[in-house]
Every structure is written in C-alpha cells, then in structure tokens.
Design a protein around this motif. Sequence first.
Motif, PDB file in Angstrom:
ATOM      1  N   UNK A  76      -1.869   2.942  18.059  1.00 37.25           N
ATOM      2  CA  UNK A  76      -2.187   1.505  18.046  1.00 37.25           C
ATOM      3  C   UNK A  76      -3.632   1.247  17.626  1.00 37.25           C
ATOM      4  N   UNK A  77      -4.172   2.108  16.748  1.00 36.29           N
ATOM      5  CA  UNK A  77      -5.561   1.927  16.288  1.00 36.29           C
ATOM      6  C   UNK A  77      -5.762   0.524  15.703  1.00 36.29           C
ATOM      7  N   UNK A  78      -4.725  -0.031  15.056  1.00 37.63           N
ATOM      8  CA  UNK A  78      -4.882  -1.315  14.356  1.00 37.63           C
ATOM      9  C   UNK A  78      -4.916  -2.512  15.295  1.00 37.63           C
ATOM     10  N   UNK A  79      -4.728  -2.287  16.599  1.00 36.98           N
ATOM     11  CA  UNK A  79      -4.683  -3.449  17.501  1.00 36.98           C
ATOM     12  C   UNK A  79      -6.071  -3.961  17.867  1.00 36.98           C
ATOM     13  N   UNK A  80      -7.090  -3.101  17.822  1.00 32.49           N
ATOM     14  CA  UNK A  80      -8.429  -3.527  18.239  1.00 32.49           C
ATOM     15  C   UNK A  80      -9.393  -3.236  17.111  1.00 32.49           C
ATOM     16  N   UNK A  81     -10.077  -4.265  16.584  1.00 32.99           N
ATOM     17  CA  UNK A  81     -10.960  -4.117  15.414  1.00 32.99           C
ATOM     18  C   UNK A  81     -10.187  -3.305  14.367  1.00 32.99           C
ATOM     19  N   UNK A  86      -3.265  -2.775   7.084  1.00 29.54           N
ATOM     20  CA  UNK A  86      -2.222  -1.899   6.519  1.00 29.54           C
ATOM     21  C   UNK A  86      -2.766  -0.482   6.333  1.00 29.54           C
ATOM     22  N   UNK A  87      -4.029  -0.370   5.889  1.00 32.42           N
ATOM     23  CA  UNK A  87      -4.600   0.972   5.684  1.00 32.42           C
ATOM     24  C   UNK A  87      -4.667   1.719   7.014  1.00 32.42           C
ATOM     25  N   UNK A  88      -5.092   1.029   8.076  1.00 31.51           N
ATOM     26  CA  UNK A  88      -5.160   1.680   9.392  1.00 31.51           C
ATOM     27  C   UNK A  88      -3.764   2.070   9.869  1.00 31.51           C
ATOM     28  N   UNK A 109       0.838  -1.210   0.000  1.00 29.53           N
ATOM     29  CA  UNK A 109       0.000   0.000   0.000  1.00 29.53           C
ATOM     30  C   UNK A 109       0.873   1.261   0.000  1.00 29.53           C
ATOM     31  N   UNK A 110       2.007   1.195   0.702  1.00 28.78           N
ATOM     32  CA  UNK A 110       2.905   2.363   0.751  1.00 28.78           C
ATOM     33  C   UNK A 110       3.443   2.693  -0.642  1.00 28.78           C
ATOM     34  N   UNK A 111       3.582   1.641  -1.474  1.00 25.72           N
ATOM     35  CA  UNK A 111       4.130   1.863  -2.820  1.00 25.72           C
ATOM     36  C   UNK A 111       3.067   2.327  -3.813  1.00 25.72           C
TER      37      UNK A 111
END
Length: 443
Positions: free
Chosen positions: A155-160, A334-336, A52-54
């Motif tokens: 750490x938004x990506x850690x939960x849901x 990855x988006x989060x 996604x970064x690329x």
Amino acid sequence: MRPSVQTLDSPKITSTWPLRVRARRPVSTTSKRAIRIGILGLGNVGQAVARLAADRGATAHAGLRFHVEHALVRDLAKQRHCPKPGRTSVSAAAFLRGQYDVVIEALDAVEPARTLVARLLGRGTSVVTANKALVAEHGAHLESIAAANGSAFRYEATALSAVPFLGTLAARPLVASVERVLAVVNGTSNYVLTALDQPGASFDDAVSRAQALGYAEPDPSRDLDGLDAADKLVLLTSLFGWGRLSREALDVSGIRRVTSDDLAAARSMGGTIKAVVSAERDATGVRAFVGPAVLKSAEPLASLSGALNGIHLDGRHVRNLFFSGPGAGPDVTAATLLDDAIQAASYERLAHERPAAPARPVFPSSPATPWFLRITCPGVLPASSAIASLVGAAGLPVERVADHATGRSRWLSIGPQGRRDVDAAIARLANTHRMAAAAFRRI
Ligand SMILES: NC(=O)c1ccc[n+]([C@@H]2O[C@H](COP(=O)([O-])OP(=O)(O)OC[C@H]3O[C@@H](n4cnc5c(N)ncnc54)[C@H](OP(=O)(O)O)[C@@H]3O)[C@@H](O)[C@H]2O)c1
C-alpha cells in the motif's frame, strides 16, 4: 509490507503491524517475465495503471512486462482513456474467476474493495492498493489474511503516493520507530497557500487557479477544511504502529482563514504558513493536530511549493528524516502501484506467517504550542505596545509584535498555549474591544 531488498540467506524477520519486515527469497528476474495483472476500477488511477502497464519501454530494462488480464468497472458504457484490458466487466464474480499474479485495487471506496481484496488475498493472490480509506480502516485485518495465505498486500501508494518511504521504513525496523511526524500531505492546500503568497492575492482566486490546473476538485472542501489531511494522519500513525487515532478527538482546522497578508507577516518573522499534520507520542500519550501552522524557514517542509508533499520524521534512533515529492496524481500513483506490483510478484510466498495485531484506538490530545495571532481592529489601528497590552490582558503571553502591519491588522507571536485558552482569549478580545482575531499554531 515486504522488504524491497533481501539477500538469499537473509534470516526471516518479523515485526508487528504495520511496517512489517519479512524476509523473502527473490525470484529470478534474469529472463523476461510477464506479470498478469487485474485492475479493480478504471477511473483516473486505474486508467493510468493500464496506460503505464502497456508501455513496454517503461519496464524493459527490468526484464518485465505487464499483461492486463481483466478490469472491473461499474459502468461499461463509460469512455476510457487507456488501452483495452484483455477483458472489462461489471461482474465481481467474473473478475474473481480470473488468474492474476497481482491485482491492483483502485476503487474509490471501502466497499466493495474490502470484500474483494479479502477474497483475493485469502486465495493467495497478491494485492496492491492506492485506497487510503481501505488501509486506514482494514489494513491490519487484510495484512493478517495475506500473512495466513502467503499472499502480499502492499500500500505504498496510499500515503504520499509517489514518495517511496513506507517501503524504506518497512525494511528498517530501528529507523521505523517513529515518535514524531510533521508533514505536508495535501497537495491542494499546499498549492493554494503557494498561490496566495503573492501581494494582493485572494483565497478564491488561488482556489480557482488550483482547480484550473487540476490540483483541486470542483468541490475542494475536504482538502481546504483539513479532512483529507486528517484521514492521512490517521493512516500514517497507524502505519507507524501507534494505533488508530480517533477522528473525533483530533484537532482539525482548514486553511480558509489564511490571507496573503498572514503569509507576508509570517515571512517578516522568518517563516511561512503551511497546511500540516503533526503528531508526537511519548509515554503520556499522543498529541496531534491538523491545520495551518507557521513553520520556520529552516524547517525543510517550509520550502515545499506548489502541489508537493513532504514528511519529516523523528524516531527513537534516527532523527530528521525527510522525504518529499508528488503526493498525488494518477500517473505518479500508477508508477508506485506498478512498482509495488513488481515487488509483490517477485517474491516467493511464505505461508502461515504471524498474523498482524489489530490497530487499537488512540485518543490524541490537542497540543499546547506557540501561536501566531492576527488582530484586526474596527477603527484606527492602535500602536504595537497598546495591542500587546490588550492581548496580554486577554490572557495570552505576547512574545513579539511583527513589524509587518496593514491599515487594520497587526500580527503577534504568542507563547505556548492550549487551543481552548487561545479561543477563550479571542472571544474576550471580540466582546470587550470588538477586535477580530485569527490564530495559527507555530512549530
Ligand atoms: N487520483 C489520485 O491522484 C490518487 C492518488 C493516490 C491514491 N488515490 C486513491 O486511488 C483510488 C482511485 O482513485 P481515482 O481517482 O482513480 O477514483 P475514480 O476516478 O473515482 O475511479 C474509481 C473507479 O472505481 C470504479 N468503481 C467504483 N465502485 C465500483 C463498483 N462497485 N464496482 C466496480 N467498479 C467500481 C469506478 O467505475 P466506473 O468508472 O465504471 O464508474 C471507477 O472506475 C482511491 O481510493 C483514491 O483515494 C488516488
């Protein structure tokens, strides 16, 4: 946790760990900026981040592009399905010598993640992570290192992982005063229960379908036995500032005993069965459980199908908040992570902020709830009234017998009871009448 939206003249606000609110002055994003990232781990999530970064089109509208400077892996010979980072190495020391705007941590265990993240935050490099275990065990400590060194830890990506609700709550301390959480946090279990909700469907077939579609691991035990959901409940309640729930004291059960007939019987009573985590806190303490429960069809979580996750929150000031979306998957995670990275890289650092309070241990009790009971008889199925009398005599307050029955089983609604009393009554029914029973909570 930093706010996602602040104005230039917002006052500096702080709150206790977690869901900390700190005003930050946004850095101008009018000219196209390159964000230099390092990635710890190039597994499922790390590779999705690199892909996604690329993708220049993904962030062009935001005036941003990423450059993956360096990735740390364990095995250089492994084939990767992503564009090659500027450098890939197995040496943590080499990785730490790099210069990054943000490091994305996507390792699969607490160590070496804790050591590396602490080093990076300590030198002022912001870190975003998808690692639940790291944040559940060391989140408060890492946050305090970030606060003392002017770095951001997100750490938004850690939960849901694809449901951006932690950042929303972090920016709203009044809304964030959560007192009750009911959530579907394990996509595998939700997929299996959805697949099982068909006449004649078997549990094993539902699990095989989940595996074939990539929703379940080859060994799905942690998902099906409620252990992954229990980890997530511990993380969520610590992020809500309740302290760290003791895993040993937590009432955890899995979904292996749920049948398609249970789901049909629940439907005949106006509900469905979902694998939930539930926790409630008041002045007397925390009551919590993890396991399958019958939800009324009006409960928003009841409508989540497939691998979707959802969370229903009641707070002191605002009730009935509901967030839902994909809870896992490398691409959405990855988006989060990259959204977190953009936010972490887009705010000026303020050093020497108040350190976070460490999460104190909390011992949850198992709540008394209404129950849904399946009774299976060894021979001819007695009439509804006879079953109700036997269950009542075993010590359970029968509220209703479901119309739905099969050749050997009937289902009953039971009034509020503690788990221990339900288990004791089930043992009495087995010993005295050779009846087998399975009990699910009702919410
Ligand atoms: N998968 C999801 O949908 C999802 C969703 C939300 C959060 N998460 C979290 O994201 C994290 C990563 O998950 P994943 O599915 O990507 O795991 P994974 O596929 O097992 O990848 C882990 C990566 O860490 C690397 N690694 C492990 N130990 C290392 C060490 N000592 N030194 C250097 N590299 C090391 C591995 O290197 P090698 O490849 O060389 O072995 C691998 O690249 C986990 O914490 C997970 O809980 C995952």
